[in-house]
Scaffold this active site. Structure first.
Site, PDB file in Angstrom:
ATOM      1  N   HIS A 107       2.028   1.900  -3.411  1.00 36.47           N
ATOM      2  CA  HIS A 107       0.979   2.529  -4.224  1.00 36.47           C
ATOM      3  C   HIS A 107       0.899   4.032  -3.919  1.00 36.47           C
ATOM      4  CE1 HIS A 107      -0.682  -1.054  -6.054  1.00 36.47           C
ATOM      5  NE2 HIS A 107      -0.739  -1.656  -4.891  1.00 36.47           N
ATOM      6  N   THR A 128       0.835  -1.202   0.000  1.00 41.98           N
ATOM      7  CA  THR A 128       0.000   0.000   0.000  1.00 41.98           C
ATOM      8  C   THR A 128       0.868   1.250   0.000  1.00 41.98           C
ATOM      9  OG1 THR A 128      -1.736  -1.169   1.178  1.00 41.98           O
ATOM     10  CG2 THR A 128      -1.777   1.236   1.309  1.00 41.98           C
TER      11      THR A 128
END
Lengths: 345, 345, 345, 345
Positions: D47, D44
């Protein structure tokens, strides 16, 4: 609002309770203040009234008793974010720690650090009561306020019934006290194919019929085992729900349970019980479960679902109402055994 | 007893079935011979009648079709020990091997070596049929013979509903064919708090109401998602039962299912389906289940329990009866979509 | 092949067994004939040898005893379709009816009509034995023949351990007989975080260590509860596996089990047991399970998986081997308590 | 203590993060202040660094990123009662409402009102962080601090593996990123009989071997289905754990799963996926599950159990360490695919 209120308290060891004037509770940041509209008397309250050995060992006096209620939020603490003044609520009265391994694995009803309001802390036989936000339960619209007042014992019934499979199963309830009576209706709503009640009291057998029992049995006059065998075409029952705590009833349950069946215990025996493990448990592959409290909060959603969908009707077993001032008559009625659930208004 | 009988058979590729004279089956040591009293037409039979791609790939001709029935045992094989002549039965028509790992771990409905009578072997659109003892199901007293004739599809409905929790749950059935209609009644009997049917056909929506749906939805005219949200107070449903096989319906189910919900598939889509795994399955924590056949024989006991206890009434969706000789009219009625279940006598 | 064989039989009431010449069994159409290569002595066989009250009530004489074995198929019946001559097998010796409601709902181990070969019918303390195809279990390649000979009691251990969750759980085994010893290894292979053995015999505690116990306890010399509390950081254990049948051990288990825990019973007490239901079961929310036999055949697949993957090693607890002719020494060794599992070749 | 600290923040749209000086958080009454000792980079975080579509849609800037950590409590809020200064902790970074129906029924990981620290609120790529008491997890003695820093993704792996049965089951992990690698070790510790990894990267296949895979498969060079069939004696696998999000891998999983098997999804596909419901789900009776987060807090107890018992060793897949100041090199390493888990100290 006055600064004091009436409260029914245990102030010293011995039988009975005393109506006192006490300060209205000050709430903490995570609590709400509830004006109590309806209260119900639990078997536990009868034990406290009678001051039995359990009460004497557990309670620290003085304490305001009572834990089954319905009311309205009249004040909210600074950190309360999901409720507002005016909402109608009941509550789970087991205040749990949320940090022990039981709380943190879906077993909060077995919390190591539980405080039960009305037993270990002040309860709801009073005009007002303070409840932590975490414990509140919003009463859905359309629920009878008297039903809302008995979510606590109704939850015991639901928890017991729902502790295993019920759909298409035959079920016997041993003991027709209020929780046993509610368990009959719950078992039917939960898809049981047949529900029996075994109960010696004619008054309670009659309530059992009203709650939906397919057959009520008087084990003191009928041949218990023969009746169950006949009604189940010789098979016996899939599920035994023990609500009486009586050794004779407990033994009878083992006589009629199917191999591989579920035997669930809620009724508290006052003495040790003797079992033949080989015959009663091991050879027939029986599962014997002890049940305590209500699942937090799976059981509460199930209660809502049963009542809102009208699959369960609690009316027949709410048999008496008294104003708080007539609490003595109310407790005497409860102790008589000639009652279902008793509401204090 | 004559040595030949009438049988409705697929004898060559193409539309339709032919009524033939064939020898009455000789039973093996572990089989019984059943005189068939009632038969029902399955969607599978309609596929075979229409000779679609699936039928062409699966069937070896000639074969006597039909697998939903009720009848009487008229002869028993030498090794049959639990049944006798004169007993009234239906049967699980999936003949399984009892030796593969699926059969031996409670998944016989997924047996690697299954032979389906009426598809892979001769079925029951005939005067007599041979059934292995292992597959027989004794019909309880008091069960309507027409209900007994549709245990097979009723079992699909029960298996689908019972593949997860139902008590106190909200359920939507997508598609009101016969199995979807039965699933409505089963979900109610299994304790569902609310049951919805989504179906475009007015004829089937009407049957859906008769089978107990709390709300029927016409997804071609109503705002499907808005209706479900309103009826569930914004929550959506706990359980989706997909009985239509239509991609649009499948997608709609994902729009109304609660996080953590159960989405169970029985309807066979004729084409691949596209899903947004992240949005539809992973973020909301959905479980998507494929269902096939009936659990052997848990599902059958559940069917008995639902019917004997009168918790499920199958009458409304049995809409047509024809004598075997009028089989063409019967199949035309089935293909019209303007029918529930059709019985051949 | 000769027409007679040696067989160890109970021919009349009283202590001991007699080696007899009897006809080699004739198999039925659904049976195979197995030449027995390895046999093991079960606690049940010791009871039969000693001719205790249970044996006297259960057995009809004469009968060939023994039910734990490994062998080779030498002949197959006419209807046997999944096995062939030369295959190496063991078997589930509970011959069940496949038609009662228990058999048909995944509880065949509790079958109403069970016949146990070696108890109710001729067993495997013989050169040859007849086994129904349904009961056979093909021994995977690479499995030690001695391990294959004890699938029956190993299955009791696996069934008991696997009757609830084990992964990441703390487990105590009460009683270090052969099944208790195997349960230690199974619990470890099934992901238990800690496994304890409580056992008074030094010989068996030593075997317990070899089978993988993290800590063995001598309850006659150590403070049982204090040791368990210390080893589990005060928590107690998640799972109690009762393998001793001793009332003192049973009571100790309740002293160390966590609230919400699983208490599983396999050991057969010779007398009734007294429990404080409130303290032991209801308040702490305990589940007490009786276990019998092996799940047919989920347990068998689990056994294969544990052994083929080398997660379980049964070698340490197979302590003695005797030729069949020395059966008296073998039984005396078994009765001494100074043995693990005993093989007869 | 200074009043400001270093924090790695996303301050404006676009690639990268910025090291800023920000005030040390002020804690609320129910929070603690933690001095962060170890941090780990999650997918995450990559990202967010890369500022992909998901990040752009979700984040409100500026925000301190990072949610995997280990640290020491340096201050406690007024209402904190179960923790004290000096304790070593990590935390569940999903801050949930405890009042929605998901939170109240054991599904808090799907909470309707979740706030993820490090995504929706300030996280732990900083010197200090504020954490609610409810979310803290006390790190057991003896746990490597680097392991403690990755309880968050380790919990994803444990949650995925433990979403169904594993004991004695064959398991394939599709995709050898950090969570897939940990899932291998967890599946072994949870009793799986065989664990396979399918992964195209040689670097990650090598880590897969170190984490305990019985066989690693390169699906771009080997015949994936043939290898799995051979390794499982033609049976296929019981459990597929999809950790890649790649459509090709997802399709391969369906080619090797046994009938009745479990297919569990954690990897997020970036596009919709097309399935043949009939072939992939319905006829074979497959259960397809979406998994999100960690069970609060069942998964956390399981993590402790696996690590404390030394059944899981996370060392091999922690491949890189950088000081916070070298965060650019750390993120570049993470984006290269040539790493396991990366620790920031």
């Amino acid at each position: 609002m006055s600064s004091t209120m009436k409260a029914l308290r245990k102030v010293e060891p011995g039988v009975g309770l005393v109506m006192c004037d006490v300060p209205i509770p000050k709430i903490r940041a995570n609590e709400v203040l509830v004006k109590v509209h309806k209260r119900a008397i639990c078997g536990t309250d009868l034990h406290i009234w009678s001051w039995d050995a359990w009460s004497e060992g557990r309670l620290r006096l003085p304490v305001t008793t009572g834990h089954e209620f319905y009311g309205e939020i009249v004040e909210i603490g600074a950190d309360v974010s999901h409720y507002r003044v005016g909402e109608l609520v009941t509550a789970e009265m087991h205040v749990v720690c949320n940090q022990c391994s039981l709380c943190r694995t879906g077993q909060a009803h077995l919390c190591d650090n539980v405080v039960i309001l009305g037993v270990d802390g002040d309860g709801i036989f009073a005009e007002y009561t303070a409840i932590p936000e975490f414990n509140l339960w919003r009463v859905p619209k359309g629920i009878d306020p008297e039903w809302a007042a008995i979510y606590d014992p109704f939850g015991n019934a639901v928890h017991t019934v729902m502790a295993g499979e019920t759909i298409g199963k035959s079920v016997i309830v041993l003991g027709g006290g209020p929780i046993g009576l509610m368990a009959i209706a719950v078992a039917k709503a939960a898809g049981a194919s047949q529900v029996f009640l075994s109960e010696v009291s004619p008054y309670r057998r009659n309530l059992g019929k009203k709650m939906g029992a397919d057959r009520v049995i008087n084990p003191s006059e009928e041949d218990f085992e023969a009746v169950v065998r006949e009604e189940t075409k010789g098979q016996g029952v899939d599920v035994v729900l023990e609500m009486s705590g009586h050794p004779a009833a407990i033994a009878q349950g083992f006589r009629v349970i199917k191999k591989g069946g579920r035997y669930t215990l809620l009724g508290i025996p006052s003495k040790p019980v003797t079992l033949d493990f080989a015959r009663d448990l091991i050879f027939p592959g029986i599962t014997l479960q002890g049940i305590n409290g209500r699942r937090m909060f799976e059981t509460w959603y199930q209660m809502d679902a049963f009542l809102v969908s009208k699959r369960v009707d609690l009316s027949p077993m709410i048999t008496h109402r008294f104003p708080m001032s007539e609490f003595k008559r109310a407790f005497e009625t409860g102790l008589s055994g000639q009652s279902g659930k008793i509401i204090l208004t």
